[in-house]
Design an enzyme around this catalytic site. Structure first.
Site, short mmCIF file in Angstrom:
data_model
loop_
_atom_site.label_atom_id
_atom_site.label_comp_id
_atom_site.label_asym_id
_atom_site.label_seq_id
_atom_site.Cartn_x
_atom_site.Cartn_y
_atom_site.Cartn_z
N CYS A 49 -0.77 -32.01 17.78
CA CYS A 49 -1.93 -32.85 18.08
C CYS A 49 -2.01 -33.18 19.56
O CYS A 49 -1.03 -33.15 20.28
CB CYS A 49 -1.88 -34.13 17.27
SG CYS A 49 -1.73 -33.77 15.50
N GLY A 50 -3.19 -33.53 20.03
CA GLY A 50 -3.38 -33.95 21.40
C GLY A 50 -3.80 -32.79 22.28
O GLY A 50 -4.98 -32.44 22.35
#
Length: 274
Positions: free
Chosen positions: A107-108
């Site tokens: 994620c990110g």
């Protein structure tokens, strides 16, 4: 693409004293390439379940569609790992603001749509919904208990669309953003009213997760884990109540505390878990 979402792996297990041969269930990780109007738009790594919802939710989150009726046709070839989407109106935004890219299960940094599309698609939430501390704890427990795949593998994220009384629908994916896109797609396909809805979520409340909640249009997000400072800044600005560290009898209310009834006496729990 494998259609199964879990698979069995031969392992050597250590029980604290001895090694022994055993089998373990692990989460399946597959690639899905989305082609829009004949052009490859994105390749995402995901759990191969609820793929129609994933594609619809992702395209809505990206600002490519606003409603399910914007899609002329959607075909998924699970064996090859492709989703073919034709739109009613050909979308210039694909050329202006996007390039073919890879979106991982982590994620990110895997996401590359910051921040142009967020400005277009994230919206301030004006819900008047309130919930009690007991409802926060109950919804988190129900969300965790609803995922047999997490209990099997420990390798997926869970997200649930809820009312204050219980879960409406829950979705699972190796990527937390994918789990939320699946919820978004479900809401779009089934025209779900969101004025009384809550999201219960298994992972950290990152800025991306908070933006997903805003794009879906839900004003309360519950998590067993921590938020980031950027997520909380966005929550304040977008009118979203962020509740984290829901564990046991306690939790933290970070933003727009007025939606949690009796908030003057809520305990704080310090810790970090992802």
């Amino acid at each position: 693409m494998l259609n199964e979402i879990t698979t069995s792996q031969n392992i050597l297990r250590f029980n604290g004293q001895d090694f022994f041969e055993d089998e373990d269930d692990v989460a399946v990780e597959s690639a899905l390439t989305i082609a829009v109007d004949g052009n490859e738009f994105a390749t995402m790594v995901c759990t191969p379940s609820d793929l129609q919802e994933l594609v619809v939710g992702f395209l809505a989150s990206e600002g490519v569609i606003r409603a399910y009726q914007d899609i002329k046709s959607l075909q998924i070839d699970e064996d090859r790992g492709f989703a073919y989407v034709d739109l009613i109106n050909k979308h210039s935004v694909l050329k202006e603001f996007h390039s073919k890219r890879f979106i991982g299960s982590c994620c990110g940094k895997g996401r590359q749509f910051y921040f142009h599309n967020d400005v277009k698609t994230a919206k301030t939430v004006m819900t008047k919904l309130t919930i009690t501390p007991e409802q926060c704890r109950k919804l988190m427990k129900q969300m965790q208990e609803s995922s047999s795949h997490f209990q099997q593998t420990g390798g997926v994220h869970n997200a649930a669309l809820c009312t204050s009384d219980g879960i409406v629908v829950s979705r699972t994916d190796i990527g937390r953003h994918n789990a939320l896109d699946k919820l978004f797609g479900y809401c779009i396909i089934h025209r779900i009213s969101l004025k009384d809805k809550i999201i219960a979520f298994s992972g950290r409340i990152s800025s991306e997760v908070l933006l997903k909640a805003a794009k879906i249009g839900v004003g309360i997000i519950l998590s067993k884990s921590a938020p980031t400072n950027l997520a909380l800044n966005l929550a304040e600005e977008l009118g979203i109540t962020a509740v984290g560290f829901i564990r046991g009898n306690g939790f933290n209310v970070y933003t727009h505390q007025h939606r949690i009834q009796g908030n003057g006496s809520l305990p704080a729990i310090i810790g970090l878990d992802d």
